[in-house]
Design an enzyme around this catalytic site. Sequence first.
Site: not given
Length: 608
Positions: A266, A268, A304
């Site tokens: 993931r 950021d 994100e």
Amino acid sequence: MKRIHDMPFGAVILVDGRVRFRLWAPAALNVDLCLENLGHEDIQLPMQPLAEGWFQLETSQATPGMLYRYCIDGNLRVPDPASRANPYDVQGASQVIDPANFNWLDTDWRGRPWAEAVIYELHLGAFTAEGSFTAALQRLDYLVDLGVTAIELMPVADFSGKCNWGYDGVLLFAPDSSYGSPDELKMLVQAAHERGLMVLLDVVYNHFGPEGNYLHHYAPQFFNEQHHTPWGAAINFDGDGSSIVRNFYIHNALYWLEEYHFDGLRFDAVHAIVDDSRPNILEELAAAIQVELGRNRQIHLILENDNNEVHYLQTGGFSAQWNDDIHHALHLLLSGEDDGYYADYADHPILHLARCLAQGFAFQGQPSAFRNGRLRGEPSRGQTLGAFINFSQTHDQIGNRALGERIGMLAPQQRLQAGLAMLLLAPSPPLLFMGEEFAAITPFQFFCDFHGELAVAVTEGRRREFAGFAAFADPAAQANIPDPNDPATFLHSKLHWSCLELPQHQASLDYYRRLLALRHAYITPRLPEQGGSGEFELLGQAGMRVCWRLSDGSRLILLANMGNDPVITNFLVVGSAFYISQADLLESLTTGCMPAWCVAWFLDELQL
């Protein structure tokens, strides 16, 4: 089985047993390798300068487990920026690690399809009392029983101090020693795979933490002063020398996926990555992962991205993005809070929520008042709904509150259960934040472990951040905001697992288990690999009807009223109900009445 990622920098053990050390230090005149033998005199060896600012040394005097640093121009000793382990924190010496010492047993693991994803985000330090890789391993069976299929670790890259959220990492290849050793992290990943759990890792490629990063001293080309970010000069992904910097991050991603066998990453706050080149670093990185690793196993890359840029999900090689839009709309409805970024959703929250459920993003190119009218987002209708990760809580949405309150501390139980029934049964993959399933009584507050002037600046900055909120306009109220550097702030954020012995917390856990069991039985087997957007209509002031076509031709239908007043409507109920929030709800629906805060899910297999 051995898993070793071959890196062009750092400390690498060669076939003949020697160790090759390689450092990019274009601003240094000379570099020495300092081997630190505890209790003995250090050994200092000159490194050979190579082209483009590289320094290298191959030596038989270094062995696995030995500590080392680089001495820049005879006066500055620094850790290895590609250190595989830094047992004495970011200011200390790096350690030579032989990844071949770990014997992997999960040779048959190839990952899981993204359609099966139910994600559980956790912070390793706060997840258990011990706060370690080994202690987290002891909770894996609990997560399987809950219905989780993937755990997502907040960043583990070495940060300064004893505790941190992880987004202040400075040694991006070294698991922080406060959690345990590299081998203990590998044991956690392997144990998860044995139980059928994917393991995702949060990585930060938009900045370094404010303490312990020495790259400015010997490799200022690592940063691009032409681009500015909230943390200063941007990482240099598009200026002179950027090919080496890009390679550093590409290898970091490959390293975690290959040497630690993570199932995905993931990324950021990619909206804070500045890169004007084509392909940009995200596109190049995703392509490299697919070429190197993606052909033989399922790897999932998650973004994100506050800009809601759908093109990364369509052609960029990324599986999904965190959907802040659905959180904000739902949070407003559940809690009534409409300040800050929630104000963007206050005009018609049920419309934003329904649009997220059916089409992905609420903002698909519309102006955002919170962002001074800037157009935000790209059209997401038609994109597979697996690309949008839904949640009612994350570390951000809890921890970026002044007091770190969870949604269960802010919203009535009936509202919260209605919201959960929507999120956990909708086609998009759901994400849980650790402890929410048993209504954790502990907050999750912002914590770190800085000292001196930096600690004072972080504490004061944290309190100024909330000065614009009415509840914290008074300096005395600001002073009550927990000090991030106070050890008590970290301790207060640790989960109290003992509360599961109380009936109300067990009831909450049972509710989550029930919803996730329904998801695995009714939703997951029917999720389409492509497409999947739904259609929605609004009913009254706070009601909605959302319908999706599934892979077997059946229709999934949601009826919900997210308001305090009943909704009277003349819609037709079709299909078989597999979830209803109230015992008499079906009877009410057949008479055209949707009670307050009700949710019903139907599966229509009649091919209408």
